[in-house]
Design a protein around this motif. Structure first.
Motif, mmCIF file in Angstrom:
data_model
loop_
_atom_site.group_PDB
_atom_site.id
_atom_site.type_symbol
_atom_site.label_atom_id
_atom_site.label_comp_id
_atom_site.label_asym_id
_atom_site.label_seq_id
_atom_site.Cartn_x
_atom_site.Cartn_y
_atom_site.Cartn_z
ATOM 1 N N UNK A 35 0.849 -1.191 0.000
ATOM 2 C CA UNK A 35 0.000 0.000 0.000
ATOM 3 C C UNK A 35 0.882 1.238 0.000
ATOM 4 N N UNK A 36 0.534 2.181 -0.834
ATOM 5 C CA UNK A 36 1.319 3.410 -0.900
ATOM 6 C C UNK A 36 0.815 4.462 0.070
ATOM 7 N N UNK A 37 -0.431 4.287 0.561
ATOM 8 C CA UNK A 37 -1.019 5.267 1.461
ATOM 9 C C UNK A 37 -2.228 4.653 2.149
ATOM 10 N N UNK A 38 -2.735 5.363 3.166
ATOM 11 C CA UNK A 38 -3.946 4.896 3.838
ATOM 12 C C UNK A 38 -5.120 4.870 2.862
ATOM 13 N N UNK A 39 -5.152 5.852 1.967
ATOM 14 C CA UNK A 39 -6.237 5.890 0.979
ATOM 15 C C UNK A 39 -6.189 4.676 0.075
ATOM 16 N N UNK A 40 -5.001 4.293 -0.335
ATOM 17 C CA UNK A 40 -4.822 3.109 -1.166
ATOM 18 C C UNK A 40 -5.270 1.858 -0.404
ATOM 19 N N UNK A 41 -4.961 1.811 0.885
ATOM 20 C CA UNK A 41 -5.347 0.661 1.705
ATOM 21 C C UNK A 41 -6.857 0.575 1.855
ATOM 22 N N UNK A 42 -7.522 1.725 2.021
ATOM 23 C CA UNK A 42 -8.979 1.727 2.152
ATOM 24 C C UNK A 42 -9.630 1.209 0.872
ATOM 25 N N UNK A 43 -9.085 1.593 -0.264
ATOM 26 C CA UNK A 43 -9.606 1.074 -1.544
ATOM 27 C C UNK A 43 -9.435 -0.442 -1.603
ATOM 28 N N UNK A 44 -8.277 -0.931 -1.130
ATOM 29 C CA UNK A 44 -8.032 -2.373 -1.131
ATOM 30 C C UNK A 44 -8.983 -3.069 -0.178
ATOM 31 N N UNK A 60 -5.567 -4.708 5.010
ATOM 32 C CA UNK A 60 -5.676 -3.352 4.467
ATOM 33 C C UNK A 60 -6.150 -2.375 5.537
ATOM 34 N N UNK A 61 -7.142 -2.783 6.311
ATOM 35 C CA UNK A 61 -7.636 -1.916 7.377
ATOM 36 C C UNK A 61 -6.560 -1.635 8.413
ATOM 37 N N UNK A 62 -5.797 -2.673 8.784
ATOM 38 C CA UNK A 62 -4.750 -2.491 9.793
ATOM 39 C C UNK A 62 -3.679 -1.521 9.302
ATOM 40 N N UNK A 63 -3.362 -1.593 8.019
ATOM 41 C CA UNK A 63 -2.388 -0.649 7.471
ATOM 42 C C UNK A 63 -2.931 0.776 7.555
ATOM 43 N N UNK A 64 -4.175 0.969 7.108
ATOM 44 C CA UNK A 64 -4.770 2.303 7.143
ATOM 45 C C UNK A 64 -4.878 2.812 8.578
ATOM 46 N N UNK A 65 -5.238 1.917 9.505
ATOM 47 C CA UNK A 65 -5.363 2.313 10.910
ATOM 48 C C UNK A 65 -4.026 2.761 11.470
ATOM 49 N N UNK A 66 -2.954 2.035 11.120
ATOM 50 C CA UNK A 66 -1.623 2.392 11.609
ATOM 51 C C UNK A 66 -1.171 3.740 11.055
ATOM 52 N N UNK A 67 -1.741 4.135 9.910
ATOM 53 C CA UNK A 67 -1.424 5.431 9.326
ATOM 54 C C UNK A 67 -2.297 6.550 9.909
ATOM 55 N N UNK A 68 -3.145 6.209 10.882
ATOM 56 C CA UNK A 68 -3.976 7.217 11.534
ATOM 57 C C UNK A 68 -5.332 7.442 10.903
ATOM 58 N N UNK A 69 -5.770 6.541 10.037
ATOM 59 C CA UNK A 69 -7.070 6.692 9.387
ATOM 60 C C UNK A 69 -8.177 6.377 10.386
ATOM 61 N N UNK A 70 -8.981 7.373 10.749
ATOM 62 C CA UNK A 70 -9.983 7.218 11.807
ATOM 63 C C UNK A 70 -11.021 6.147 11.501
ATOM 64 N N UNK A 71 -11.533 6.167 10.284
ATOM 65 C CA UNK A 71 -12.565 5.188 9.935
ATOM 66 C C UNK A 71 -12.026 3.770 10.052
ATOM 67 N N UNK A 72 -10.798 3.550 9.614
ATOM 68 C CA UNK A 72 -10.191 2.225 9.711
ATOM 69 C C UNK A 72 -10.008 1.826 11.164
ATOM 70 N N UNK A 73 -9.559 2.735 11.992
ATOM 71 C CA UNK A 73 -9.380 2.432 13.407
ATOM 72 C C UNK A 73 -10.706 2.064 14.062
ATOM 73 N N UNK A 74 -11.734 2.854 13.757
ATOM 74 C CA UNK A 74 -13.039 2.593 14.373
ATOM 75 C C UNK A 74 -13.640 1.288 13.863
ATOM 76 N N UNK A 75 -13.511 1.060 12.561
ATOM 77 C CA UNK A 75 -14.035 -0.177 11.979
ATOM 78 C C UNK A 75 -13.361 -1.397 12.598
ATOM 79 N N UNK A 76 -12.045 -1.342 12.781
ATOM 80 C CA UNK A 76 -11.337 -2.464 13.399
ATOM 81 C C UNK A 76 -11.766 -2.639 14.847
#
Length: 273
Positions: A35-44, A60-76
């Motif tokens: 993944x190149x970014x949290x946005x890329x991870x969310x798409x994946x 993919x969610x864990x990667x986005x969450x580690x990058x500080x993506x709120x929706x990914x953190x909450x979803x996980x």
């Protein structure tokens, strides 16, 4: 929301939920994923979820969450709390919700981020109510009160307002106060939260402890709760609505139904935004 038991804005720093010093964290190790970014991870995540690839979606969610993506953190957090696509792990869920609360307590209320952060504070309040068996998260009713109060007062979260009202009803984490309980239940009920509508309706039906008895309004709120209740989850609301209407006078039932009809007519005439 389970059936209730006969259950100020703070500074961002006051709401910190730091995990125990030696506790494991759910956010530090980045999964190996291209993944190149949290946005890329969310798409994946969306692509893998649609394809039924649960493992890929979680990575993919864990990667986005580690990058500080709120929706990914909450979803996980929700996934680990409910065992949705992953083994149930309340401690991991607690840590994701804690990270959200620690880092975003001053998010703007009413925004998408604000709603996520408010939901995280509500989830933390639930964990502090009961603790997490076998972990450093112990039952702490004072912390539960703080979490629900922050979610309710700063973010205006309806579930937080409902839970705060329950604490005031039972005198948990604060002194018993029927008027405060009714205040928070009413705020939540006005936002359409079915459990709050039911409990507020019952408070008005009973009256007492400084609350005037208002049976017609009580029946109205119970009816509105019944309309928005989930039959699979809110059987207690349906039961209490039926009991209240069966025991009410014919004139009170008629007046309550007239109030509901007027509300519905007014709502249909309101300009759409």
């Amino acid at each position: 929301m389970p059936e209730p038991d006969a259950p100020q804005s703070g500074a961002a720093g006051a709401a910190t939920i730091a995990p125990a010093p030696n506790a494991p964290t759910a956010h530090t190790a980045l999964p190996l994923a291209p993944f190149s970014s949290a946005r890329d991870a969310i798409k994946a995540w969306m692509r893998d979820s649609t394809a039924g690839d649960k493992a890929g979606a979680v990575r993919a969610l864990e990667y986005a969450a580690a990058q500080g993506h709120l929706t990914a953190q909450f979803k996980l957090g929700r996934m680990y709390a409910g065992g949705e696509g992953v083994p149930t792990n309340d401690l991991k869920a607690f840590e994701y919700f804690s990270k959200i609360a620690d880092e975003n307590a001053d998010a703007t209320p009413g925004t998408a981020d604000g709603r996520i952060v408010g939901g995280a504070f509500v989830a933390l309040g639930g964990y502090f109510m009961d603790g997490i068996k076998g972990s450093y998260v112990k039952p702490n009713i004072d912390r539960a009160f703080d979490m629900f109060h922050y979610a309710a007062s700063y973010f205006g979260d309806p579930e937080g307002q409902y839970n705060l009202g329950r604490l005031y009803m039972n005198g948990q984490g604060t002194r018993r106060d029927a008027r405060q309980a009714a205040r928070w239940m009413k705020l939540s009920a006005e936002k359409g939260y079915a459990p709050a509508r039911a409990v507020f309706g019952e408070l008005l039906l009973r009256g007492g402890e400084g609350l005037p008895r208002q049976p017609v309004l009580g029946l109205m709120w119970l009816s509105l709760a019944r309309e928005s209740a989930d039959p699979a989850r809110d059987a207690w609301i349906i039961e209490r609505h039926e009991v209240a209407f069966a025991s009410a006078s014919a004139s009170d039932r008629t007046a309550a139904l007239a109030l509901i009809e007027r509300q519905q007519v007014a709502g249909s005439r309101a300009p759409q935004r």
